[in-house]
Design a protein around this motif. Structure first.
Motif, mmCIF file in Angstrom:
data_model
loop_
_atom_site.group_PDB
_atom_site.id
_atom_site.type_symbol
_atom_site.label_atom_id
_atom_site.label_comp_id
_atom_site.label_asym_id
_atom_site.label_seq_id
_atom_site.Cartn_x
_atom_site.Cartn_y
_atom_site.Cartn_z
ATOM 1 N N ALA A 1 -12.777 -14.877 -4.695
ATOM 2 C CA ALA A 1 -11.352 -14.647 -4.444
ATOM 3 C C ALA A 1 -10.665 -14.406 -5.784
ATOM 4 C CB ALA A 1 -10.736 -15.839 -3.732
ATOM 5 N N HIS A 2 -9.696 -13.520 -5.770
ATOM 6 C CA HIS A 2 -8.918 -13.196 -6.967
ATOM 7 C C HIS A 2 -7.457 -13.451 -6.643
ATOM 8 C CE1 HIS A 2 -12.474 -11.014 -8.458
ATOM 9 N NE2 HIS A 2 -12.567 -10.543 -7.225
ATOM 10 N N SER A 3 -6.694 -13.873 -7.624
ATOM 11 C CA SER A 3 -5.258 -14.089 -7.443
ATOM 12 C C SER A 3 -4.511 -13.485 -8.624
ATOM 13 C CB SER A 3 -4.920 -15.582 -7.370
ATOM 14 O OG SER A 3 -5.473 -16.157 -6.226
ATOM 15 N N VAL A 4 -3.320 -13.030 -8.347
ATOM 16 C CA VAL A 4 -2.468 -12.506 -9.404
ATOM 17 C C VAL A 4 -1.017 -12.859 -9.063
ATOM 18 C CG1 VAL A 4 -2.188 -10.221 -8.368
ATOM 19 C CG2 VAL A 4 -1.944 -10.485 -10.824
ATOM 20 N N PRO A 5 -0.272 -13.316 -10.071
ATOM 21 C CA PRO A 5 1.153 -13.556 -9.823
ATOM 22 C C PRO A 5 1.898 -12.233 -9.751
ATOM 23 C CG PRO A 5 0.600 -14.055 -12.112
ATOM 24 C CD PRO A 5 -0.678 -13.690 -11.419
ATOM 25 N N LEU A 6 2.866 -12.167 -8.872
ATOM 26 C CA LEU A 6 3.708 -10.984 -8.750
ATOM 27 C C LEU A 6 5.085 -11.303 -9.298
ATOM 28 C CD1 LEU A 6 2.788 -9.837 -5.137
ATOM 29 C CD2 LEU A 6 1.846 -9.016 -7.306
ATOM 30 N N CYS A 7 5.644 -10.368 -10.031
ATOM 31 C CA CYS A 7 6.996 -10.526 -10.565
ATOM 32 C C CYS A 7 7.939 -9.642 -9.769
ATOM 33 C CB CYS A 7 7.026 -10.106 -12.035
ATOM 34 S SG CYS A 7 5.977 -11.099 -13.098
ATOM 35 N N ALA A 8 9.213 -9.971 -9.803
ATOM 36 C CA ALA A 8 10.206 -9.128 -9.146
ATOM 37 C C ALA A 8 10.068 -7.714 -9.693
ATOM 38 C CB ALA A 8 11.602 -9.671 -9.396
ATOM 39 N N GLY A 9 9.999 -6.744 -8.806
ATOM 40 C CA GLY A 9 9.866 -5.357 -9.224
ATOM 41 C C GLY A 9 8.438 -4.852 -9.286
ATOM 42 N N ASP A 10 7.441 -5.724 -9.133
ATOM 43 C CA ASP A 10 6.044 -5.295 -9.082
ATOM 44 C C ASP A 10 5.764 -4.634 -7.742
ATOM 45 O OD1 ASP A 10 5.558 -6.390 -11.582
ATOM 46 O OD2 ASP A 10 4.412 -8.105 -10.825
ATOM 47 N N THR A 11 4.801 -3.718 -7.718
ATOM 48 C CA THR A 11 4.402 -3.030 -6.497
ATOM 49 C C THR A 11 2.895 -3.124 -6.347
ATOM 50 O OG1 THR A 11 6.242 -1.487 -6.736
ATOM 51 C CG2 THR A 11 4.468 -0.835 -5.246
ATOM 52 N N LEU A 12 2.440 -3.621 -5.208
ATOM 53 C CA LEU A 12 1.020 -3.762 -4.916
ATOM 54 C C LEU A 12 0.590 -2.585 -4.048
ATOM 55 C CD1 LEU A 12 -1.463 -5.631 -5.198
ATOM 56 C CD2 LEU A 12 -0.749 -6.691 -3.047
ATOM 57 N N VAL A 13 -0.505 -1.915 -4.435
ATOM 58 C CA VAL A 13 -0.999 -0.739 -3.724
ATOM 59 C C VAL A 13 -2.417 -1.032 -3.229
ATOM 60 C CG1 VAL A 13 -1.524 1.733 -3.895
ATOM 61 C CG2 VAL A 13 0.378 0.759 -5.222
ATOM 62 N N LEU A 14 -2.592 -1.002 -1.909
ATOM 63 C CA LEU A 14 -3.912 -1.140 -1.292
ATOM 64 C C LEU A 14 -4.206 0.167 -0.568
ATOM 65 C CD1 LEU A 14 -2.309 -4.181 -0.555
ATOM 66 C CD2 LEU A 14 -4.747 -4.633 -0.595
ATOM 67 N N PHE A 15 -5.459 0.605 -0.592
ATOM 68 C CA PHE A 15 -5.800 1.913 -0.045
ATOM 69 C C PHE A 15 -7.275 1.956 0.329
ATOM 70 C CE2 PHE A 15 -6.256 1.678 -4.545
ATOM 71 C CZ PHE A 15 -7.478 2.275 -4.812
ATOM 72 N N THR A 16 -7.610 2.887 1.207
ATOM 73 C CA THR A 16 -9.006 3.095 1.563
ATOM 74 C C THR A 16 -9.606 4.158 0.635
ATOM 75 O OG1 THR A 16 -8.386 4.717 3.225
ATOM 76 C CG2 THR A 16 -8.691 2.431 3.978
ATOM 77 N N ASP A 17 -10.920 4.237 0.646
ATOM 78 C CA ASP A 17 -11.617 5.154 -0.254
ATOM 79 C C ASP A 17 -11.295 6.621 0.001
ATOM 80 O OD1 ASP A 17 -13.014 5.279 2.145
ATOM 81 O OD2 ASP A 17 -14.986 5.222 1.209
ATOM 82 N N GLY A 18 -10.813 6.946 1.191
ATOM 83 C CA GLY A 18 -10.452 8.329 1.487
ATOM 84 C C GLY A 18 -9.372 8.877 0.572
ATOM 85 N N LEU A 19 -8.592 8.001 -0.039
ATOM 86 C CA LEU A 19 -7.547 8.443 -0.960
ATOM 87 C C LEU A 19 -8.136 8.927 -2.283
ATOM 88 C CD1 LEU A 19 -4.426 8.640 -1.307
ATOM 89 C CD2 LEU A 19 -4.547 6.389 -2.399
ATOM 90 N N VAL A 20 -9.257 8.356 -2.707
ATOM 91 C CA VAL A 20 -9.786 8.628 -4.047
ATOM 92 C C VAL A 20 -11.186 9.239 -4.078
ATOM 93 C CG1 VAL A 20 -8.381 6.860 -5.162
ATOM 94 C CG2 VAL A 20 -10.618 6.246 -4.248
ATOM 95 N N GLU A 21 -11.891 9.220 -2.972
ATOM 96 C CA GLU A 21 -13.280 9.679 -2.973
ATOM 97 C C GLU A 21 -13.380 11.130 -2.503
ATOM 98 O OE1 GLU A 21 -17.312 7.411 -1.947
ATOM 99 O OE2 GLU A 21 -16.003 7.690 -0.220
ATOM 100 N N ARG A 22 -14.116 11.941 -3.252
ATOM 101 C CA ARG A 22 -14.359 13.339 -2.908
ATOM 102 C C ARG A 22 -15.851 13.601 -3.012
ATOM 103 N NH1 ARG A 22 -10.277 12.104 -1.708
ATOM 104 N NH2 ARG A 22 -8.221 12.848 -2.225
ATOM 105 N N ARG A 23 -16.361 14.450 -2.163
ATOM 106 C CA ARG A 23 -17.803 14.752 -2.153
ATOM 107 C C ARG A 23 -18.247 15.484 -3.400
ATOM 108 N NH1 ARG A 23 -18.732 15.770 4.251
ATOM 109 N NH2 ARG A 23 -17.758 13.815 4.748
ATOM 110 N N ASP A 24 -17.342 16.205 -4.053
ATOM 111 C CA ASP A 24 -17.717 17.023 -5.198
ATOM 112 C C ASP A 24 -17.367 16.394 -6.551
ATOM 113 O OD1 ASP A 24 -14.993 17.201 -4.824
ATOM 114 O OD2 ASP A 24 -14.870 19.349 -5.206
ATOM 115 N N ALA A 25 -17.020 15.107 -6.555
ATOM 116 C CA ALA A 25 -16.641 14.445 -7.810
ATOM 117 C C ALA A 25 -16.965 12.961 -7.739
ATOM 118 C CB ALA A 25 -15.150 14.643 -8.074
ATOM 119 N N PRO A 26 -17.256 12.351 -8.889
ATOM 120 C CA PRO A 26 -17.498 10.905 -8.899
ATOM 121 C C PRO A 26 -16.240 10.138 -8.467
ATOM 122 C CG PRO A 26 -18.138 11.908 -10.993
ATOM 123 C CD PRO A 26 -17.415 12.954 -10.197
ATOM 124 N N MET A 27 -16.441 9.029 -7.803
ATOM 125 C CA MET A 27 -15.298 8.234 -7.330
ATOM 126 C C MET A 27 -14.419 7.789 -8.495
ATOM 127 S SD MET A 27 -15.290 5.276 -4.545
ATOM 128 C CE MET A 27 -13.867 4.401 -4.038
#
Length: 136
Positions: free
Chosen positions: A66-92
């Motif tokens: 498990a990992h934890s991180v404190p969030l400060c006012a104004g921070d933005t957390l981004v969660l995403f699936t691999d489809g956003l960054v993975e392409r068949r013709d390029a390294p992830m």
């Protein structure tokens, strides 16, 4: 052929306590080969929050951390699936680097605009994979 295989899974599980909790500004997560969350700090810096881990289901002996991180006012957390960054013709890693660059440029956008701009920037017209994006 008599060989049975079970599919591997790549989840991420994140938890943020309710605002009334004394730990309300901490998010905790664990993952199994899923792309790791990214944090846009209030000052515009972008941080990938944890190193990749192994797939779920490949070995019963794999321990998750498990990992934890404190969030400060104004921070933005981004969660995403691999489809956003993975392409068949390029390294992830190329996709992850492009994501970090995009988030650095878009860091000051409101959440709704950030999601739309990120989608336009990161996804080809005909995406080969499904994409889920959660920005908090």
């Amino acid at each position: 052929d008599g060989v049975s295989t079970s599919p591997a899974a790549v989840p991420v599980v994140a938890q943020a306590p309710p605002p009334s909790s004394p730990f309300a500004n901490v998010v905790t997560w664990t993952h199994a080969a899923h792309p790791t969350p990214v944090l846009i700090h209030q000052d515009g810096r972008v941080s990938v929050l944890a190193a990749p881990s192994t797939f779920l289901g490949l070995s019963a002996d794999t321990r998750r951390q498990a990992h934890s991180v404190p969030l400060c006012a104004g921070d933005t957390l981004v969660l995403f699936t691999d489809g956003l960054v993975e392409r068949r013709d390029a390294p992830m890693q190329d996709g992850l680097t492009a994501l970090q660059d995009a988030l650095t440029e878009l860091a000051t956008h409101p959440v709704e605009q950030l999601c739309d701009a990120l989608r336009r920037r990161m996804l080809p017209l005909r995406a080969a994979d499904d994409v889920a994006l959660l920005v908090v």
